[in-house]
Design a protein around this motif. Structure first.
Motif, PDB file in Angstrom:
ATOM      1  N   SER A 116      37.559 -67.579   2.117  1.00 22.17           N
ATOM      2  CA  SER A 116      36.657 -67.108   3.173  1.00 22.17           C
ATOM      3  C   SER A 116      37.109 -65.745   3.672  1.00 22.17           C
ATOM      4  CB  SER A 116      36.665 -68.096   4.336  1.00 22.17           C
ATOM      5  OG  SER A 116      35.917 -67.601   5.411  1.00 22.17           O
ATOM      6  N   SER A 117      36.211 -64.765   3.674  1.00 20.72           N
ATOM      7  CA  SER A 117      36.623 -63.417   4.069  1.00 20.72           C
ATOM      8  C   SER A 117      35.463 -62.666   4.690  1.00 20.72           C
ATOM      9  CB  SER A 117      37.146 -62.648   2.858  1.00 20.72           C
ATOM     10  OG  SER A 117      36.123 -62.465   1.903  1.00 20.72           O
ATOM     11  N   SER A 118      35.809 -61.602   5.432  1.00 16.98           N
ATOM     12  CA  SER A 118      34.818 -60.683   5.969  1.00 16.98           C
ATOM     13  C   SER A 118      35.285 -59.279   5.676  1.00 16.98           C
ATOM     14  CB  SER A 118      34.653 -60.892   7.480  1.00 16.98           C
ATOM     15  OG  SER A 118      35.869 -60.651   8.144  1.00 16.98           O
ATOM     16  N   TRP A 119      34.355 -58.340   5.688  1.00 16.19           N
ATOM     17  CA  TRP A 119      34.671 -56.982   5.268  1.00 16.19           C
ATOM     18  C   TRP A 119      34.584 -56.030   6.442  1.00 16.19           C
ATOM     19  CZ3 TRP A 119      36.171 -55.976   0.254  1.00 16.19           C
ATOM     20  CH2 TRP A 119      36.003 -57.025  -0.647  1.00 16.19           C
ATOM     21  N   THR A 120      35.624 -55.249   6.642  1.00 18.60           N
ATOM     22  CA  THR A 120      35.612 -54.218   7.669  1.00 18.60           C
ATOM     23  C   THR A 120      36.360 -52.999   7.160  1.00 18.60           C
ATOM     24  OG1 THR A 120      37.640 -55.004   8.704  1.00 18.60           O
ATOM     25  CG2 THR A 120      35.575 -55.869   9.588  1.00 18.60           C
ATOM     26  N   CYS A 121      36.160 -51.894   7.841  1.00 22.46           N
ATOM     27  CA  CYS A 121      36.913 -50.692   7.530  1.00 22.46           C
ATOM     28  C   CYS A 121      38.113 -50.645   8.462  1.00 22.46           C
ATOM     29  CB  CYS A 121      36.049 -49.452   7.737  1.00 22.46           C
ATOM     30  SG  CYS A 121      36.882 -47.924   7.310  1.00 22.46           S
ATOM     31  N   HIS A 131      46.801 -43.551  18.909  1.00 18.29           N
ATOM     32  CA  HIS A 131      47.254 -44.881  18.487  1.00 18.29           C
ATOM     33  C   HIS A 131      46.883 -45.951  19.507  1.00 18.29           C
ATOM     34  CE1 HIS A 131      50.609 -43.893  21.201  1.00 18.29           C
ATOM     35  NE2 HIS A 131      50.854 -45.192  21.247  1.00 18.29           N
ATOM     36  N   LEU A 132      46.389 -45.522  20.675  1.00 16.65           N
ATOM     37  CA  LEU A 132      45.901 -46.458  21.687  1.00 16.65           C
ATOM     38  C   LEU A 132      44.376 -46.496  21.741  1.00 16.65           C
ATOM     39  CD1 LEU A 132      48.381 -45.666  24.622  1.00 16.65           C
ATOM     40  CD2 LEU A 132      48.471 -47.588  23.019  1.00 16.65           C
ATOM     41  N   ILE A 133      43.721 -45.856  20.780  1.00 19.90           N
ATOM     42  CA  ILE A 133      42.257 -45.818  20.726  1.00 19.90           C
ATOM     43  C   ILE A 133      41.774 -46.542  19.477  1.00 19.90           C
ATOM     44  CG2 ILE A 133      40.201 -44.362  20.539  1.00 19.90           C
ATOM     45  CD1 ILE A 133      41.713 -42.139  21.951  1.00 19.90           C
ATOM     46  N   SER A 134      40.840 -47.463  19.653  1.00 19.88           N
ATOM     47  CA  SER A 134      40.130 -48.087  18.537  1.00 19.88           C
ATOM     48  C   SER A 134      38.670 -47.664  18.592  1.00 19.88           C
ATOM     49  CB  SER A 134      40.236 -49.606  18.587  1.00 19.88           C
ATOM     50  OG  SER A 134      41.562 -50.037  18.380  1.00 19.88           O
ATOM     51  N   LEU A 135      38.068 -47.514  17.430  1.00 13.70           N
ATOM     52  CA  LEU A 135      36.652 -47.159  17.334  1.00 13.70           C
ATOM     53  C   LEU A 135      35.882 -48.320  16.732  1.00 13.70           C
ATOM     54  CD1 LEU A 135      36.966 -43.539  15.833  1.00 13.70           C
ATOM     55  CD2 LEU A 135      36.975 -44.209  18.242  1.00 13.70           C
ATOM     56  N   GLY A 136      34.738 -48.631  17.334  1.00 13.52           N
ATOM     57  CA  GLY A 136      33.880 -49.691  16.813  1.00 13.52           C
ATOM     58  C   GLY A 136      32.457 -49.206  16.683  1.00 13.52           C
ATOM     59  N   PHE A 137      31.847 -49.433  15.525  1.00 14.37           N
ATOM     60  CA  PHE A 137      30.486 -48.974  15.265  1.00 14.37           C
ATOM     61  C   PHE A 137      29.618 -50.127  14.795  1.00 14.37           C
ATOM     62  CE2 PHE A 137      33.439 -45.540  13.981  1.00 14.37           C
ATOM     63  CZ  PHE A 137      33.125 -44.614  14.958  1.00 14.37           C
ATOM     64  N   LEU A 138      28.366 -50.129  15.243  1.00 12.20           N
ATOM     65  CA  LEU A 138      27.377 -51.048  14.698  1.00 12.20           C
ATOM     66  C   LEU A 138      26.235 -50.207  14.134  1.00 12.20           C
ATOM     67  CD1 LEU A 138      26.574 -54.269  14.695  1.00 12.20           C
ATOM     68  CD2 LEU A 138      24.721 -53.360  16.074  1.00 12.20           C
ATOM     69  N   VAL A 139      25.952 -50.378  12.861  1.00 12.11           N
ATOM     70  CA  VAL A 139      24.854 -49.667  12.204  1.00 12.11           C
ATOM     71  C   VAL A 139      23.722 -50.662  11.989  1.00 12.11           C
ATOM     72  CG1 VAL A 139      24.144 -48.343  10.188  1.00 12.11           C
ATOM     73  CG2 VAL A 139      26.483 -48.122  11.071  1.00 12.11           C
ATOM     74  N   SER A 140      22.534 -50.287  12.429  1.00 15.56           N
ATOM     75  CA  SER A 140      21.386 -51.185  12.274  1.00 15.56           C
ATOM     76  C   SER A 140      20.160 -50.405  11.812  1.00 15.56           C
ATOM     77  CB  SER A 140      21.078 -51.899  13.599  1.00 15.56           C
ATOM     78  OG  SER A 140      20.754 -50.978  14.614  1.00 15.56           O
ATOM     79  N   ASP A 141      19.348 -51.067  11.001  1.00 14.24           N
ATOM     80  CA  ASP A 141      18.026 -50.568  10.594  1.00 14.24           C
ATOM     81  C   ASP A 141      18.063 -49.100  10.178  1.00 14.24           C
ATOM     82  OD1 ASP A 141      16.737 -53.076  11.225  1.00 14.24           O
ATOM     83  OD2 ASP A 141      16.902 -52.538  13.334  1.00 14.24           O
ATOM     84  N   SER A 142      19.030 -48.742   9.339  1.00 16.04           N
ATOM     85  CA  SER A 142      19.194 -47.348   8.937  1.00 16.04           C
ATOM     86  C   SER A 142      18.921 -47.179   7.445  1.00 16.04           C
ATOM     87  CB  SER A 142      20.605 -46.861   9.262  1.00 16.04           C
ATOM     88  OG  SER A 142      20.837 -46.855  10.653  1.00 16.04           O
ATOM     89  N   HIS A 160      44.044 -46.359  16.225  1.00 12.70           N
ATOM     90  CA  HIS A 160      44.637 -47.693  16.057  1.00 12.70           C
ATOM     91  C   HIS A 160      43.836 -48.527  15.065  1.00 12.70           C
ATOM     92  CE1 HIS A 160      46.732 -51.380  17.072  1.00 12.70           C
ATOM     93  NE2 HIS A 160      45.582 -51.963  17.353  1.00 12.70           N
ATOM     94  N   ARG A 161      42.523 -48.516  15.202  1.00  8.96           N
ATOM     95  CA  ARG A 161      41.668 -49.312  14.328  1.00  8.96           C
ATOM     96  C   ARG A 161      40.276 -48.684  14.298  1.00  8.96           C
ATOM     97  NH1 ARG A 161      41.905 -53.648  16.986  1.00  8.96           N
ATOM     98  NH2 ARG A 161      43.559 -54.707  15.837  1.00  8.96           N
ATOM     99  N   ILE A 162      39.645 -48.706  13.139  1.00 12.39           N
ATOM    100  CA  ILE A 162      38.242 -48.306  13.021  1.00 12.39           C
ATOM    101  C   ILE A 162      37.500 -49.467  12.369  1.00 12.39           C
ATOM    102  CG2 ILE A 162      36.581 -46.682  12.061  1.00 12.39           C
ATOM    103  CD1 ILE A 162      38.744 -44.572  11.999  1.00 12.39           C
ATOM    104  N   SER A 163      36.518 -50.006  13.072  1.00 15.80           N
ATOM    105  CA  SER A 163      35.756 -51.151  12.568  1.00 15.80           C
ATOM    106  C   SER A 163      34.281 -50.783  12.474  1.00 15.80           C
ATOM    107  CB  SER A 163      35.915 -52.359  13.492  1.00 15.80           C
ATOM    108  OG  SER A 163      37.272 -52.737  13.612  1.00 15.80           O
ATOM    109  N   ILE A 164      33.687 -51.097  11.353  1.00 21.20           N
ATOM    110  CA  ILE A 164      32.267 -50.824  11.124  1.00 21.20           C
ATOM    111  C   ILE A 164      31.565 -52.151  10.870  1.00 21.20           C
ATOM    112  CG2 ILE A 164      30.580 -49.608   9.709  1.00 21.20           C
ATOM    113  CD1 ILE A 164      32.842 -47.706   8.867  1.00 21.20           C
TER     114      ILE A 164
END
Length: 346
Positions: free
Chosen positions: A31-36, A103-114, A140-144
């Motif tokens: 079982s797995s999920s994919w992120t950047c 290193h104390l900043i994480s980025l999170g993105f949601l892409v929809s209907d593109s 720290h982390r980049i999640s898409i």
């Protein structure tokens, strides 16, 4: 001879059984999920099925204070994207200039209907910013995350049309809630909601907003050209006696939106409060009853306590204004900075 051959076969079988047992007992489930993630690759996060995985977090010690990075407080910058490939280079260039320790900043993105290559462009930039930047500049982390809502508008003009606003804002609320619930990890103390087309803001934005130590805080979002400027985000506002009186005649499910001649709500917009009464102090703060999402800093505990972006009418609001109403209903304070500007692309 026969006995020796049999012993060899038995030994091989036993060795094979031991190897198979070791592989299955030490390998995680499929079982797995994919992120950047922050090693610059598109990686499968595999979830172990082993029962001995254990983590403990004392959330009582996770505080959001005016000390910010001095107290090692993590910030999560969240941005929903839709057909925004043209903005991604400038977005990353602006975020990369932030002086808050990366290193104390994480980025999170949601892409929809593109359909313009937004997701591919985000993958490309995320890889480069985790692979090519100096160590101190790496986040720290980049999640898409990708989630479609099957909501399409033909052009920018239709996007801002009065008749589509309530439905559009409900979809935006779904987008924000999906992104928040997916990206808010246990170490986060602050959440900055930042539009993908807000490029101009001080490099010290995070230190300055965090230093105000407000539950919810919104700068004043304007636009400018080479020779003129004006207010952009009309969703930062205060109720007035007239607006409260007006709402007494509404049905419970009626939803209000700002900035349209078709609907006069009698509210006081923060874009009209800049330098009001000759008040020029940059960090002059005013109480608000609603915020937009162009640039808004939120203590993570406000979200964790239940303040989300309602997709249903909450006190006649949905999405970001509904979030502010919900935060206030939970006992938190909402503030704005009318003289502190960030700029939205037009």
């Amino acid at each position: 001879m026969l006995f020796s051959a049999r012993m060899q076969v038995i030994a091989i079988v036993l060795a094979s059984c031991c190897l198979v047992y070791w592989l299955f007992s030490s390998s995680p489930s499929l079982s797995s999920s994919w992120t950047c993630v922050d090693d610059g690759t598109i990686t499968s996060h595999v979830h172990s099925s082993q029962p001995n995985k254990f983590r403990y977090y004392d959330m009582d010690k996770l505080n959001a204070t005016d000390q910010g990075h001095k107290a090692n407080e993590h910030v999560l910058i969240l941005t929903p994207f839709k057909d925004a490939a043209q903005h991604i280079d400038r977005y990353f260039a602006a975020v990369n200039k932030l002086t808050y320790p990366h290193h104390l900043i994480s980025l999170g993105f949601l892409v929809s209907d593109s359909s313009d290559g937004t997701i591919e462009k985000l993958h490309e930039k995320s890889r480069s910013y985790t692979r090519d930047e100096e160590g101190w500049q790496q986040f720290h982390r980049i999640s898409i995350f990708q989630k479609d809502f099957d909501f399409e508008l033909s052009n920018t003009e239709e996007r801002h049309a009065f008749g589509v606003q309530v439905e559009r804002r409900k979809i935006m609320a779904k987008s924000r809630n999906t992104l928040l619930s997916s990206a808010l990890t246990e170490e986060i103390a602050w959440v900055l909601w930042l539009d993908g087309d807000v490029f101009e803001y001080p490099a010290t934005l995070l230190e300055e907003l965090i230093g105000m130590n407000k539950d919810v805080l919104a700068p004043n979002c304007w636009w400018h050209s080479y020779n003129e400027e004006a207010g952009y985000d009309r969703n930062n506002w205060q109720e007035t006696p007239e607006s409260r009186e007006f709402q007494k005649g509404l049905e419970p499910d009626d939803v209000l939106v700002e900035g349209y001649p078709e609907l006069i709500t009698h509210r006081k917009l923060m874009i009209d409060m800049r330098f009001e009464n000759d008040q020029t102090e940059l960090f002059h703060a005013v109480p608000l009853d609603a915020v937009g999402g162009t640039c808004t800093l939120v203590k993570a505990e406000v979200h964790r306590e239940g303040a989300i972006f309602p997709t249903f009418p909450f006190q006649h609001q949905v999405e970001t204004e509904g979030f502010a109403k919900m935060a206030k209903a939970l006992g938190y304070e909402v503030w704005g900075l009318p003289n502190y500007l960030v700029y939205h692309y037009i």
